[in-house]
Enzyme design. Sequence first.
Site: not given
Ligand code: KIV
Length: 272
Positions: A51-52, A90, A120, A122, A188
């Site tokens: 989600d970056s 994500d 993934k 959090e 992280e």
């Molecule tokens: O969203 C992302 O790019 C991440 C990585 C930094 C692990 O969660």
Amino acid sequence: MSKHGADHSITVKTLAKRKESGEKISMITCYDAAFAALIEQTSIDMILVGDSLGNVVLGFKDTIPVTMEHMLHHTAAVGRVVKRAMLVADMPFLSYNLSVEQALKNAGRLVQEAGAHAVKLEGGAAVCPQVKAIVQAGIPVVGHLGLTPQSVHALGGYRVQGRGEEAKRLLEDAKALQEAGVCALVLELIPQTLAAEVTKSLRIPTIGIGGGPETDGQVLVLHDMLGFQSDFSPKFLKKYANLGGTIIDAVTRYDAEVKEGSFPGPEHSFSS
Ligand code: KIV
């Protein structure tokens, strides 16, 4: 799906074997088909549609505005190209926190509609019911502890986590996620010693970003490691290229050649 199972060659079984053998796991983020096609030509093990995406390609200042629709759109673009690496998507902000049912439905969409091989999310003990339900539905889950960017406001900014008293809770959360069934855990921005301790304490692989060298694998954000932004250089980041400079130079030369009339030349033009 091939006769022998999943049609990607890196699977949850590969991750488990790597933990046993000690062979490191490489992960990188990716958000579109053009970059995915290039990454597929390397031996990167895992591609994360992070989600970056929000910060890196959509122009948001953090990951909070990222929606399920954004994640589906970009995961599907990457998923059309990826055949070899394990593709992780994500789950965006508030797409899994409301209820177990909501989490399961959204994880299912990322796999069914966009082609992700795993999701993934959090958080620690608080999200274990969601992790269990998603894993029981046959979808591998990667956990994420330490700096969890979706909680940036609660954490008070992008800072190293897990120092002092926080270390014990992070280790407990890691163990709880393992018991809930995650196949790997992203760590992280935590101290190297804590990342090493968590890694030694778990049966599943850890994948670090800003966690030092002792995790079972590493992940970096693609555009950061390619050096898109010359003014973004956090301590944990190694830039393997300076594509920002290369792109600015190429576009500047193109602009100048168009304006002076030297492009297109005869070699780029057609005869009648
Ligand atoms: O969203 C992302 O790019 C991440 C990585 C930094 C692990 O969660």
